[in-house]
Design an enzyme around this catalytic site. Structure first.
Site, PDB file in Angstrom:
ATOM      1  N   ASP A   9       0.882  -1.164   0.000  1.00  0.00           N
ATOM      2  CA  ASP A   9       0.000   0.000   0.000  1.00  0.00           C
ATOM      3  C   ASP A   9       0.927   1.223   0.000  1.00  0.00           C
ATOM      4  OD1 ASP A   9      -2.421   1.540   0.573  1.00  0.00           O
ATOM      5  OD2 ASP A   9      -1.606   1.752   2.593  1.00  0.00           O
ATOM      6  N   LEU A  10       0.404   2.394  -0.331  1.00  0.00           N
ATOM      7  CA  LEU A  10       1.280   3.577  -0.365  1.00  0.00           C
ATOM      8  C   LEU A  10       1.140   4.440   0.904  1.00  0.00           C
ATOM      9  CD1 LEU A  10       3.252   5.400  -2.020  1.00  0.00           C
ATOM     10  CD2 LEU A  10       1.214   6.621  -2.803  1.00  0.00           C
ATOM     11  N   ASP A  11      -0.033   5.095   1.017  1.00  0.00           N
ATOM     12  CA  ASP A  11      -0.242   6.031   2.134  1.00  0.00           C
ATOM     13  C   ASP A  11      -0.230   5.275   3.463  1.00  0.00           C
ATOM     14  OD1 ASP A  11      -0.582   8.193   0.420  1.00  0.00           O
ATOM     15  OD2 ASP A  11      -2.736   7.931   0.274  1.00  0.00           O
ATOM     16  N   THR A  17       1.545  10.054   4.143  1.00  0.00           N
ATOM     17  CA  THR A  17       0.733  11.114   3.531  1.00  0.00           C
ATOM     18  C   THR A  17      -0.603  11.276   4.247  1.00  0.00           C
ATOM     19  OG1 THR A  17       0.364   9.416   1.906  1.00  0.00           O
ATOM     20  CG2 THR A  17       1.611  11.329   1.173  1.00  0.00           C
ATOM     21  N   LYS A  45      -8.674   6.238   6.275  1.00  0.00           N
ATOM     22  CA  LYS A  45      -7.453   5.603   5.770  1.00  0.00           C
ATOM     23  C   LYS A  45      -7.794   4.481   4.804  1.00  0.00           C
ATOM     24  CE  LYS A  45      -4.101   6.757   9.294  1.00  0.00           C
ATOM     25  NZ  LYS A  45      -3.311   6.290  10.431  1.00  0.00           N
ATOM     26  N   GLY A  46      -7.180   4.491   3.636  1.00  0.00           N
ATOM     27  CA  GLY A  46      -7.408   3.442   2.637  1.00  0.00           C
ATOM     28  C   GLY A  46      -8.728   3.589   1.889  1.00  0.00           C
ATOM     29  N   ARG A  49     -11.344   8.649  -2.484  1.00  0.00           N
ATOM     30  CA  ARG A  49     -11.684  10.068  -2.349  1.00  0.00           C
ATOM     31  C   ARG A  49     -13.202  10.275  -2.298  1.00  0.00           C
ATOM     32  NH1 ARG A  49      -9.045  13.616  -6.876  1.00  0.00           N
ATOM     33  NH2 ARG A  49      -7.370  12.128  -6.442  1.00  0.00           N
ATOM     34  N   SER A 114      -2.547   0.701  -4.280  1.00  0.00           N
ATOM     35  CA  SER A 114      -3.014   1.865  -3.512  1.00  0.00           C
ATOM     36  C   SER A 114      -4.361   2.373  -4.009  1.00  0.00           C
ATOM     37  CB  SER A 114      -1.967   2.980  -3.639  1.00  0.00           C
ATOM     38  OG  SER A 114      -2.495   4.214  -3.211  1.00  0.00           O
ATOM     39  N   ALA A 115      -5.133   2.962  -3.099  1.00  0.00           N
ATOM     40  CA  ALA A 115      -6.421   3.566  -3.479  1.00  0.00           C
ATOM     41  C   ALA A 115      -6.221   4.968  -4.052  1.00  0.00           C
ATOM     42  CB  ALA A 115      -7.326   3.654  -2.253  1.00  0.00           C
ATOM     43  N   SER A 116      -5.011   5.499  -3.929  1.00  0.00           N
ATOM     44  CA  SER A 116      -4.790   6.898  -4.301  1.00  0.00           C
ATOM     45  C   SER A 116      -4.590   7.108  -5.797  1.00  0.00           C
ATOM     46  CB  SER A 116      -3.564   7.434  -3.556  1.00  0.00           C
ATOM     47  OG  SER A 116      -3.274   8.734  -4.012  1.00  0.00           O
ATOM     48  N   ASN A 118      -3.148   9.668  -6.777  1.00  0.00           N
ATOM     49  CA  ASN A 118      -1.896  10.437  -6.813  1.00  0.00           C
ATOM     50  C   ASN A 118      -0.669   9.545  -6.578  1.00  0.00           C
ATOM     51  OD1 ASN A 118      -3.041  13.210  -7.026  1.00  0.00           O
ATOM     52  ND2 ASN A 118      -4.001  12.643  -5.084  1.00  0.00           N
ATOM     53  N   LYS A 145     -11.123  -0.632  -1.759  1.00  0.00           N
ATOM     54  CA  LYS A 145     -10.903  -1.499  -0.599  1.00  0.00           C
ATOM     55  C   LYS A 145     -12.075  -1.266   0.359  1.00  0.00           C
ATOM     56  CE  LYS A 145      -5.951  -0.504  -0.972  1.00  0.00           C
ATOM     57  NZ  LYS A 145      -4.801   0.215  -0.388  1.00  0.00           N
ATOM     58  N   GLU A 169      -0.172  -3.348   4.609  1.00  0.00           N
ATOM     59  CA  GLU A 169      -1.292  -2.403   4.678  1.00  0.00           C
ATOM     60  C   GLU A 169      -1.390  -1.719   6.039  1.00  0.00           C
ATOM     61  OE1 GLU A 169      -3.924  -0.752   3.864  1.00  0.00           O
ATOM     62  OE2 GLU A 169      -4.103  -1.246   1.752  1.00  0.00           O
ATOM     63  N   ASP A 170      -1.760  -0.444   6.034  1.00  0.00           N
ATOM     64  CA  ASP A 170      -1.940   0.269   7.316  1.00  0.00           C
ATOM     65  C   ASP A 170      -3.414   0.469   7.660  1.00  0.00           C
ATOM     66  OD1 ASP A 170      -2.340   2.219   5.238  1.00  0.00           O
ATOM     67  OD2 ASP A 170      -2.270   3.749   6.804  1.00  0.00           O
TER      68      ASP A 170
HETATM   69  P1  B16 Z   1      -6.430  10.267  -3.484  1.00  0.00           P
HETATM   70  P2  B16 Z   1      -3.638   4.112   0.151  1.00  0.00           P
HETATM   71  C1  B16 Z   1      -5.511   6.063   0.144  1.00  0.00           C
HETATM   72  O1  B16 Z   1      -4.233   5.590  -0.191  1.00  0.00           O
HETATM   73  C2  B16 Z   1      -5.482   6.896   1.415  1.00  0.00           C
HETATM   74  O2  B16 Z   1      -5.180   6.089   2.533  1.00  0.00           O
HETATM   75  C3  B16 Z   1      -6.821   7.560   1.629  1.00  0.00           C
HETATM   76  O3  B16 Z   1      -6.784   8.371   2.789  1.00  0.00           O
HETATM   77  C4  B16 Z   1      -7.166   8.399   0.399  1.00  0.00           C
HETATM   78  O4  B16 Z   1      -8.449   8.998   0.529  1.00  0.00           O
HETATM   79  C5  B16 Z   1      -7.149   7.493  -0.837  1.00  0.00           C
HETATM   80  O5  B16 Z   1      -5.878   6.887  -0.966  1.00  0.00           O
HETATM   81  C6  B16 Z   1      -7.450   8.262  -2.110  1.00  0.00           C
HETATM   82  O6  B16 Z   1      -6.404   9.144  -2.351  1.00  0.00           O
HETATM   83  O7  B16 Z   1      -7.379  11.337  -3.061  1.00  0.00           O
HETATM   84  O8  B16 Z   1      -4.984  10.718  -3.541  1.00  0.00           O
HETATM   85  O9  B16 Z   1      -6.871   9.598  -4.759  1.00  0.00           O
HETATM   86  O10 B16 Z   1      -3.526   4.062   1.635  1.00  0.00           O
HETATM   87  O11 B16 Z   1      -4.596   3.093  -0.439  1.00  0.00           O
HETATM   88  O12 B16 Z   1      -2.294   4.147  -0.531  1.00  0.00           O
HETATM   89 MG    MG Z   2      -2.781   3.163   3.404  1.00  0.00          MG
END
Ligand code: B16
Ligand code: MG
Length: 218
Positions: A9-11, A17, A45-46, A49, A114-116, A118, A145, A169-170
């Site tokens: 996972d990233l964040d 972040t 977390k996870g 958006r 990752s869910a992000s 970015n 997730k 994963e966190d």
């Molecule tokens: P973004 P992960 C998740 O990343 C974050 O934990 C979560 O807080 C955030 O809302 C989500 O990504 C979406 O991120 O707005 O940058 O697309 O923990 O899955 O790496």
């Molecule tokens: Mg995470």
């Protein structure tokens, strides 16, 4: 030596972040008259958006039009991008490079899950993008997730069976996603929060080379 798939996972696992997501969501929530605490942030977390904004609006008992919803999401992301603009390698969490390098030395398959949306941008900023053979992020999946889609996609692209994958994963949602994918789940954080994980460590400094070797060979 066997080849396993290691999915990160990233964040909250590679970089912290979560603090920037918190600041950007808090700014947005306060601007529309909603209180937002650090405890509530834990529940985001996870979480994607879209789902995060839905939760914040529900906590504040607020309904908005679809257009306003899109505007609020864009605003949060603009602020988030400002917060992460100057991120550098020094924001990589302790011992993450050590574990990645060890896995690369041992010829293991490495992916990001990752869910992000970015994620690629952040990996480039902290100079880790080359370390990942496969990247699956919020742009590549339709189900967030705790759905296992993100990790199953990663395993598929790595060409490693799900049962031979290990996920770091966190978040609770992420641990549940890894478990549903039939992968070994390793929680990074607090044991009482991540109790559904196969193993939990506070951070990567607690993960020994012997443990990584065990994961590779068992
Ligand atoms: P973004 P992960 C998740 O990343 C974050 O934990 C979560 O807080 C955030 O809302 C989500 O990504 C979406 O991120 O707005 O940058 O697309 O923990 O899955 O790496
Ligand atoms: Mg995470």
């Amino acid at each position: 030596m066997s080849k396993k798939g290691f999915i990160f996972d990233l964040d909250g696992v590679i970089v912290d972040t979560a603090k920037y997501h918190f600041l950007a969501w808090k700014k947005l929530a306060n601007e529309i008259g909603i209180d937002f605490s650090i405890e509530q942030n834990e529940q985001l977390k996870g979480v994607s958006r879209v789902k995060s904004l839905e939760k914040i609006l529900a906590w504040g008992n607020k309904e908005v039009s679809q257009d306003k919803f899109m505007e609020l999401m864009a605003k949060k992301n603009t602020d988030y991008l400002d917060f992460i603009a100057s991120m550098k390698e020094d924001e990589i969490l302790p011992d993450v490079p050590k574990v990645l390098n060890h896995l690369i030395d041992k010829n293991q398959a490495i992916a990001l899950g990752s869910a992000s949306k970015n994620a690629r941008n952040i990996l480039r900023k902290v100079n880790l993008i080359e370390q990942f053979e496969v990247i699956v992020d919020g742009n590549d999946v339709t189900k967030a997730k705790p759905d296992p889609e993100v990790f199953l996609n990663a395993a598929n692209s790595l060409k490693i069976k799900a049962k031979d994958c290990i996920v770091f994963e966190d978040s609770v949602a992420g641990v549940q996603a890894a478990n549903k994918a039939n992968m070994v789940s390793i929680g990074i954080g607090e044991k009482d929060v991540l109790h559904e994980a196969s193993y939990v460590f506070k951070d990567f400094t607690e993960i020994s080379v012997a443990f990584i070797e065990k994961l590779i060979n068992e």
